[in-house]
Design an enzyme around this catalytic site. Sequence first.
Site, PDB file in Angstrom:
ATOM      1  N   CYS A 135       4.277   6.754 -10.116  1.00  0.00           N
ATOM      2  CA  CYS A 135       4.645   8.067  -9.569  1.00  0.00           C
ATOM      3  C   CYS A 135       6.078   8.486  -9.951  1.00  0.00           C
ATOM      4  CB  CYS A 135       4.490   8.070  -8.054  1.00  0.00           C
ATOM      5  SG  CYS A 135       4.949   6.508  -7.276  1.00  0.00           S
ATOM      6  N   HIS A 247       8.839  12.114  -3.523  1.00  0.00           N
ATOM      7  CA  HIS A 247       9.910  11.288  -4.087  1.00  0.00           C
ATOM      8  C   HIS A 247      10.996  12.208  -4.642  1.00  0.00           C
ATOM      9  CE1 HIS A 247       7.360   7.929  -3.605  1.00  0.00           C
ATOM     10  NE2 HIS A 247       7.139   7.576  -4.855  1.00  0.00           N
TER      11      HIS A 247
HETATM   12  O1  25A Z   1      -2.012  -2.017  -7.616  1.00  0.00           O
HETATM   13  P1  25A Z   1      -0.743  -1.571  -7.009  1.00  0.00           P
HETATM   14  O2  25A Z   1      -0.113  -0.594  -7.951  1.00  0.00           O
HETATM   15  O3  25A Z   1       0.132  -2.703  -6.700  1.00  0.00           O
HETATM   16  O4  25A Z   1      -1.102  -0.786  -5.633  1.00  0.00           O
HETATM   17  C1  25A Z   1      -1.283  -1.353  -4.304  1.00  0.00           C
HETATM   18  C2  25A Z   1      -1.610  -0.311  -3.236  1.00  0.00           C
HETATM   19  O5  25A Z   1      -0.762   0.802  -3.464  1.00  0.00           O
HETATM   20  C3  25A Z   1      -1.442   2.007  -3.259  1.00  0.00           C
HETATM   21  C4  25A Z   1      -2.873   1.743  -2.846  1.00  0.00           C
HETATM   22  O6  25A Z   1      -2.972   1.878  -1.399  1.00  0.00           O
HETATM   23  C5  25A Z   1      -3.045   0.293  -3.251  1.00  0.00           C
HETATM   24  O7  25A Z   1      -3.869  -0.381  -2.335  1.00  0.00           O
HETATM   25  N1  25A Z   1      -1.253   2.685  -4.496  1.00  0.00           N
HETATM   26  C6  25A Z   1      -1.532   2.284  -5.744  1.00  0.00           C
HETATM   27  N2  25A Z   1      -1.077   3.143  -6.634  1.00  0.00           N
HETATM   28  C7  25A Z   1      -0.454   4.116  -5.939  1.00  0.00           C
HETATM   29  C8  25A Z   1       0.254   5.285  -6.291  1.00  0.00           C
HETATM   30  N3  25A Z   1       0.446   5.653  -7.541  1.00  0.00           N
HETATM   31  C9  25A Z   1      -0.599   3.810  -4.585  1.00  0.00           C
HETATM   32  N4  25A Z   1      -0.126   4.593  -3.658  1.00  0.00           N
HETATM   33  C10 25A Z   1       0.523   5.687  -4.054  1.00  0.00           C
HETATM   34  N5  25A Z   1       0.722   6.033  -5.311  1.00  0.00           N
HETATM   35  P2  25A Z   1      -3.795   3.023  -0.637  1.00  0.00           P
HETATM   36  O8  25A Z   1      -3.617   2.818   0.822  1.00  0.00           O
HETATM   37  O9  25A Z   1      -3.524   4.360  -1.133  1.00  0.00           O
HETATM   38  O10 25A Z   1      -5.290   2.756  -0.991  1.00  0.00           O
HETATM   39  C11 25A Z   1      -5.954   1.634  -0.647  1.00  0.00           C
HETATM   40  C12 25A Z   1      -7.437   1.939  -0.940  1.00  0.00           C
HETATM   41  O11 25A Z   1      -7.933   0.825  -1.624  1.00  0.00           O
HETATM   42  C13 25A Z   1      -9.112   0.363  -0.943  1.00  0.00           C
HETATM   43  N6  25A Z   1      -9.281  -1.029  -1.179  1.00  0.00           N
HETATM   44  C14 25A Z   1      -8.420  -2.015  -0.939  1.00  0.00           C
HETATM   45  N7  25A Z   1      -8.937  -3.192  -1.310  1.00  0.00           N
HETATM   46  C15 25A Z   1     -10.184  -2.925  -1.791  1.00  0.00           C
HETATM   47  C16 25A Z   1     -10.402  -1.544  -1.688  1.00  0.00           C
HETATM   48  N8  25A Z   1     -11.544  -0.972  -2.069  1.00  0.00           N
HETATM   49  C17 25A Z   1     -12.512  -1.783  -2.558  1.00  0.00           C
HETATM   50  N9  25A Z   1     -12.398  -3.116  -2.689  1.00  0.00           N
HETATM   51  C18 25A Z   1     -11.252  -3.724  -2.309  1.00  0.00           C
HETATM   52  N10 25A Z   1     -11.122  -5.060  -2.426  1.00  0.00           N
HETATM   53  C19 25A Z   1      -8.844   0.688   0.492  1.00  0.00           C
HETATM   54  O12 25A Z   1     -10.003   0.790   1.254  1.00  0.00           O
HETATM   55  C20 25A Z   1      -8.202   2.053   0.342  1.00  0.00           C
HETATM   56  O13 25A Z   1      -9.238   3.001   0.194  1.00  0.00           O
HETATM   57  P3  25A Z   1     -10.108  -0.090   2.616  1.00  0.00           P
HETATM   58  O14 25A Z   1     -11.497   0.022   3.007  1.00  0.00           O
HETATM   59  O15 25A Z   1      -9.546  -1.459   2.364  1.00  0.00           O
HETATM   60  O16 25A Z   1      -9.154   0.466   3.701  1.00  0.00           O
HETATM   61  C21 25A Z   1      -9.190   1.767   4.091  1.00  0.00           C
HETATM   62  C22 25A Z   1      -9.259   1.827   5.629  1.00  0.00           C
HETATM   63  O17 25A Z   1      -9.198   0.528   6.246  1.00  0.00           O
HETATM   64  C23 25A Z   1      -8.041   0.406   7.070  1.00  0.00           C
HETATM   65  N11 25A Z   1      -7.450  -0.899   6.737  1.00  0.00           N
HETATM   66  C24 25A Z   1      -6.819  -1.236   5.617  1.00  0.00           C
HETATM   67  N12 25A Z   1      -6.428  -2.503   5.690  1.00  0.00           N
HETATM   68  C25 25A Z   1      -6.842  -2.999   6.875  1.00  0.00           C
HETATM   69  C26 25A Z   1      -7.495  -1.981   7.559  1.00  0.00           C
HETATM   70  N13 25A Z   1      -8.032  -2.151   8.768  1.00  0.00           N
HETATM   71  C27 25A Z   1      -7.901  -3.359   9.344  1.00  0.00           C
HETATM   72  N14 25A Z   1      -7.298  -4.392   8.756  1.00  0.00           N
HETATM   73  C28 25A Z   1      -6.761  -4.266   7.518  1.00  0.00           C
HETATM   74  N15 25A Z   1      -6.159  -5.303   6.947  1.00  0.00           N
HETATM   75  C29 25A Z   1      -7.149   1.540   6.747  1.00  0.00           C
HETATM   76  O18 25A Z   1      -6.536   2.033   7.913  1.00  0.00           O
HETATM   77  C30 25A Z   1      -8.088   2.569   6.157  1.00  0.00           C
HETATM   78  O19 25A Z   1      -8.545   3.442   7.167  1.00  0.00           O
HETATM   79  O1  L14 Z   2       3.106   1.392  -9.663  1.00  0.00           O
HETATM   80  O2  L14 Z   2       5.818   3.375  -3.349  1.00  0.00           O
HETATM   81  O3  L14 Z   2       1.743   2.783  -8.722  1.00  0.00           O
HETATM   82  O4  L14 Z   2       5.123   1.393  -2.851  1.00  0.00           O
HETATM   83  C1  L14 Z   2       2.546   1.349  -6.229  1.00  0.00           C
HETATM   84  C2  L14 Z   2       3.406   1.202  -4.982  1.00  0.00           C
HETATM   85  C3  L14 Z   2       4.114   3.072  -7.060  1.00  0.00           C
HETATM   86  C4  L14 Z   2       4.994   2.902  -5.860  1.00  0.00           C
HETATM   87  C5  L14 Z   2       2.682   1.999  -8.675  1.00  0.00           C
HETATM   88  C6  L14 Z   2       5.121   2.379  -3.560  1.00  0.00           C
HETATM   89  C7  L14 Z   2       3.408   1.794  -7.369  1.00  0.00           C
HETATM   90  C8  L14 Z   2       4.191   2.456  -4.720  1.00  0.00           C
END
Ligand code: 25A
Ligand code: L14
Length: 351
Positions: A135, A247
Site C-alpha cells: 500500500c 496512509h
Molecule cells: O500476507 P501479508 O502481507 O503478511 O498480510 C497479512 C494480513 O494483512 C492483511 C490481511 O488481513 C492479511 O490477513 N493484509 C494483507 N495485505 C494487505 C494490504 N495490502 C492487508 N491489509 C491491508 N492492506 P485482513 O484482516 O484484511 O484479511 C484477513 C482475511 O483473510 C482470511 N483468512 C485468514 N486466514 C485464512 C483466511 N481465509 C482462508 N483461509 C485462511 N487460512 C480472513 O478470514 C479474512 O477474510 P477469517 O475467516 O479468518 O476471519 C474473518 C472473520 O473472523 C474473525 N477472526 C479472525 N481471526 C479470528 C477471528 N475470530 C476469532 N478468532 C480469531 N483468531 C474476524 O473478526 C473476521 O470477522
Molecule cells: O505488504 O499496515 O501488504 O500492517 C501488509 C501489512 C502492508 C502493510 C503488505 C500493515 C503489508 C500492512
Amino acid sequence: MANWKQGEPLVVAVAGATGAVGAEMLKTLEMRDFPADKIVPLASSRSAGKIITFKGREIEVQELTERSFEGVHLALFSAGGGTSEKFAPFAVKSGCTVVDNSSQWRMDERCPLVIPEVNPDDLYKHRGIIANPNCSTIQMLVALKPLHDAAKIKRVVVSTYQAVSGTGQKAIVELESQVRQLFNLQEPEVKVYPYQIAFNCLPQIDVFLENGYTKEEMKMVNETHKMLDPNIRVTATTVRVPVFYGHSESINIETERKLTANQARAILAQAPGVQVYDNPAEKMYPMPIDAAGEDEVFVGRIREDESIENGLNFWCVADNIRKGAALNAVQIAELLLEKDLVRVPDPNAFI
Ligand code: 25A
Ligand code: L14
C-alpha cells in the site's frame, strides 16, 4: 481448465472475503460494475457460512480449499501471505488467473507487480499470478511516476504515517478498544502490535531485518526498483500512527533535471490517479480524514528542497484499503479483461 473466452459468463472469486481488504474488494467490484456473472466469496473455516451481499443478492461464504477454483476464471486474494502461498498455485492449476494482495509473490520473477498508472504493460508477462504492491509503495509511485518521466529521479527519502487498517480488521478493533479503555481509566490491552497504538507512534511495521530496516521499509525499496526504475536510490522509515484509514507520506526526491515547485504541481495536476490539493494560503493540504473512502492519491505541501540543487518535498495521502489494496487489485482485473489476459498459459507453473 477454466480459461475464459470473451463473451462467456465470468466467474470471480474473492479469497479473504470477510477481511478488511476482501470486503472492500467486493464493494469495489460492485461499485465499478465489474462484469462478473458470478461471485464466489472464500474465507477460512471460521467464516464459512457467513452471508455477504453483492448487488442486492445474498451469497454464502465458502471455506477456501485447494478445490475452490474449479470453474473460476479470476480470483482476487487478500487472506495473508501464507494463504496465498498455499492456495494461489492451486487456483492457477485450475486455470484461474490470480491477483494477489499479499507480499508472498511480489518479488517472484514469474509474477508481474503492477500499478495501472505506472507499469500496466508488465501484465503481458503474467503466467497466472499478478502481485498487487504494498500500500505505501502504490501511493508513492503513483505520484513519483510522472515526476520521474519529467526529471529523472535519482534518490527518494520517504517517511510514512500508516493507518492501523493496513493490518486488518483486528487492528481496527484494537485501536478502538484501547481508546475506550484509556478513557475509562483501564489498562489498554495490547494484542496486535508490540506496544499500545492509541495516542502513540510505533516506528516499526512488520518484522526487523538484519540491516536494521523493517520488512515494510524494504518492500518500498525493492518494489520501487521492480516497478519504476532499479537505479533510483530509496530509503524509507515506516511508522504506525493511531489513524483508522489513510496512509500519509513525507517524500523528498532528488532529480537529475531541475523541477520548480510550480512545474511539479502542474505535472502532478495532469497525472492519472493524482489529485493536487495544495494551497498554503488557504491551509489546504491532504489529510487522512479527507482521503478515506476516496480513490485518488492526494498530493500537497509541494515545495523545493532548499538544501540541495534539484530537490523537492511533498506530502502524499491515500486510502490504504482502496488505492493501497482493493481498488488497485480491481483496476488490475479490469486491465486483464481489457487486454484479454484472463488466462493461464501453464497450469503447472507454480505447483
Ligand atoms: O500476507 P501479508 O502481507 O503478511 O498480510 C497479512 C494480513 O494483512 C492483511 C490481511 O488481513 C492479511 O490477513 N493484509 C494483507 N495485505 C494487505 C494490504 N495490502 C492487508 N491489509 C491491508 N492492506 P485482513 O484482516 O484484511 O484479511 C484477513 C482475511 O483473510 C482470511 N483468512 C485468514 N486466514 C485464512 C483466511 N481465509 C482462508 N483461509 C485462511 N487460512 C480472513 O478470514 C479474512 O477474510 P477469517 O475467516 O479468518 O476471519 C474473518 C472473520 O473472523 C474473525 N477472526 C479472525 N481471526 C479470528 C477471528 N475470530 C476469532 N478468532 C480469531 N483468531 C474476524 O473478526 C473476521 O470477522
Ligand atoms: O505488504 O499496515 O501488504 O500492517 C501488509 C501489512 C502492508 C502493510 C503488505 C500493515 C503489508 C500492512
